[in-house]
Scaffold this active site. Structure first.
Site, PDB file in Angstrom:
ATOM      1  N   CYS A 193     -36.446  -4.008  21.258  1.00 10.03           N
ATOM      2  CA  CYS A 193     -35.027  -3.957  21.352  1.00 10.03           C
ATOM      3  C   CYS A 193     -34.358  -5.108  21.680  1.00 10.03           C
ATOM      4  O   CYS A 193     -33.490  -5.755  21.195  1.00 10.03           O
ATOM      5  CB  CYS A 193     -34.386  -2.639  21.895  1.00 10.03           C
ATOM      6  SG  CYS A 193     -34.988  -2.445  23.719  1.00 10.03           S
ATOM      7  N   HIS A 208     -30.459  -2.098  15.447  1.00  7.97           N
ATOM      8  CA  HIS A 208     -31.444  -2.163  16.602  1.00  7.97           C
ATOM      9  C   HIS A 208     -32.864  -1.980  16.311  1.00  7.97           C
ATOM     10  O   HIS A 208     -33.079  -1.641  15.000  1.00  7.97           O
ATOM     11  CB  HIS A 208     -31.086  -0.983  17.509  1.00  7.97           C
ATOM     12  CG  HIS A 208     -31.291   0.185  17.165  1.00  7.97           C
ATOM     13  ND1 HIS A 208     -31.670   1.361  18.013  1.00  7.97           N
ATOM     14  CD2 HIS A 208     -31.097   0.903  16.072  1.00  7.97           C
ATOM     15  CE1 HIS A 208     -31.802   2.660  17.272  1.00  7.97           C
ATOM     16  NE2 HIS A 208     -31.341   2.298  16.047  1.00  7.97           N
ATOM     17  N   HIS A 241     -32.998   0.724  26.528  1.00  9.17           N
ATOM     18  CA  HIS A 241     -32.509   0.330  25.132  1.00  9.17           C
ATOM     19  C   HIS A 241     -31.262  -0.374  25.012  1.00  9.17           C
ATOM     20  O   HIS A 241     -30.238  -0.267  25.683  1.00  9.17           O
ATOM     21  CB  HIS A 241     -32.651   1.710  24.413  1.00  9.17           C
ATOM     22  CG  HIS A 241     -32.895   1.335  22.793  1.00  9.17           C
ATOM     23  ND1 HIS A 241     -33.917   0.841  22.254  1.00  9.17           N
ATOM     24  CD2 HIS A 241     -31.927   1.521  21.912  1.00  9.17           C
ATOM     25  CE1 HIS A 241     -33.918   0.658  21.064  1.00  9.17           C
ATOM     26  NE2 HIS A 241     -32.472   1.071  20.531  1.00  9.17           N
TER      27      HIS A 241
END
Length: 386
Positions: free
Chosen positions: A301, A361, A349
């Protein structure tokens, strides 16, 4: 004639075991065995529900995401310390060469002293070609003595510096070893969490997997509805901003200043950078998530967000924990395309906001880079990097 009595002993009868008794005994034994097994199995935990499995799997993936950031941090620290150690070792080598030069100079002076030390001044004058030659040689020896003193001083300086350099290199090597150990530990943690998640999923029946997929669809649908609501709110805000702009253009100037949008950003400059960020991010859609990866064939990420903003000539730190500290914090209601949205309380994240309540993402292992609602996970906060 009367019948004779038999002399045979009466045959003793051995009673056969009753079949019913045998079955009863077996049944009792079976009941006893089952009772024992039940008593033994009683303390074990009941099978978790599908909802509990789903929650556990999500939590394991989140923990793996957090461990991935630990891995990224340790990897970055290891690379930096390795460069520092290499630099120190190169400097130590240079310092050692200078020390050897000083040592060779001292050796030359020592040899010169050995060759001339046994000759007295009187003898030197007698064997000299002329009195002037004697005085020239004496002056040269005095200068050599001064040079020798400087050589000794330089040697001591270089020796102390070399020792200090070696000690610093040793210290950095120990620090590098610690970083490498942290790297191995975090890598093992990621692998363990992902293995646990896979094990949980592998134990599900086909029916349970179907139920789990249905729960995921419900979760995605709820996130999609929230994203649609945000998209409508953003559209309304844009329409209102355009209406106000038209009013300003048609209304005579009153000397008042434009109140602006209140975002604290030069919208034109930021929008130009964001366009490059989003163009890069969209080009990565479909590439696999790989923990610790920074591209170009796969990403985690924070690797994706750093690479995307690099395309706009903005350098971001490697981990989510450091990226969240960059730029300006913004509220979810004020998000602009290009902003970074962070998730979970442990900030494990991150995604790139693209507008209308959505982001691009790299979700988790087993998935690819994709567009998704920002409401799919609990939002921690957002930043505008530039």
């Amino acid at each position: 004639m009367p019948a004779l009595a038999s002399h045979r002993k009466p045959r003793s009868r051995t009673a056969k075991p009753s079949t019913a008794v045998g079955f009863t005994t077996a049944a009792l034994a079976g009941v006893t065995l089952l009772s024992t097994q039940s008593a033994t199995a009683a303390p074990s935990d009941p099978k978790p529900s599908i909802e509990e499995v789903q929650k556990k799997v999500d939590d394991l993936y989140r923990q793996a995401g957090s461990a991935t950031q630990e891995f990224n941090k340790a990897k970055e620290a290891t690379a930096e310390k390795r460069q520092e150690v290499d630099r120190l070792l190169d400097e130590a080598a240079d310092r050692t060469e200078k020390l050897n030069e000083s040592r060779r100079a001292l050796g030359n002076y020592a040899a010169a002293q050995y060759r001339t030390g046994s000759v007295t001044p009187t003898a030197a004058l007698m064997f000299a070609d002329s009195p002037q030659a004697y005085f020239d040689q004496t002056q040269l020896m005095d200068r050599m003595t001064d040079q020798q003193r400087r050589a000794v001083s330089e040697y001591e300086t270089e020796r102390a510096a070399a020792a200090k350099q070696r000690a610093e290199a040793t210290k950095r090597l120990e620090s590098l070893t610690d970083s490498q150990e942290a790297l191995r530990t975090s890598k093992q943690t990621v692998q363990t969490k992902l293995a646990e998640a896979r094990a949980l999923l592998s134990e599900l029946t086909a029916e349970e997997k179907a139920r789990l997929a249905a729960i995921e669809r419900e979760k995605e649908e709820e996130a999609r509805r929230k994203a649609e609501a945000k998209a409508k709110a953003e559209a309304a805000a844009r329409a209102e901003a355009e209406r106000q702009q038209q009013e300003r253009e048609t209304t005579p100037e009153t000397g008042t200043t434009d109140p602006g949008t209140g975002t604290g950003t030069d919208d034109g400059t930021y929008a130009a950078k964001a366009d490059k960020v989003l163009a890069f991010a969209r080009a990565q859609i479909g590439k696999p998530y790989v923990w610790g990866a920074t591209g170009p064939s796969s990403y985690d990420c924070s690797g994706l967000t750093a690479a995307a903003w690099k395309a706009a000539e903005v350098d971001l730190p490697r981990t989510t924990w450091d990226q969240v500290k960059v730029g300006t914090r913004v509220e979810t209601a004020d998000l602009l395309p290009g902003d970074l949205v962070f998730f979970y309380d442990d900030i494990s994240h991150v995604g790139i906001y693209i507008g209308d309540g959505k982001m691009i993402h790299a979700p988790k292992p087993g998935t690819n880079v994709r567009e998704e609602s920002i409401y799919y996970m609990p939002i921690y906060g957002s930043v505008r990097p530039a």
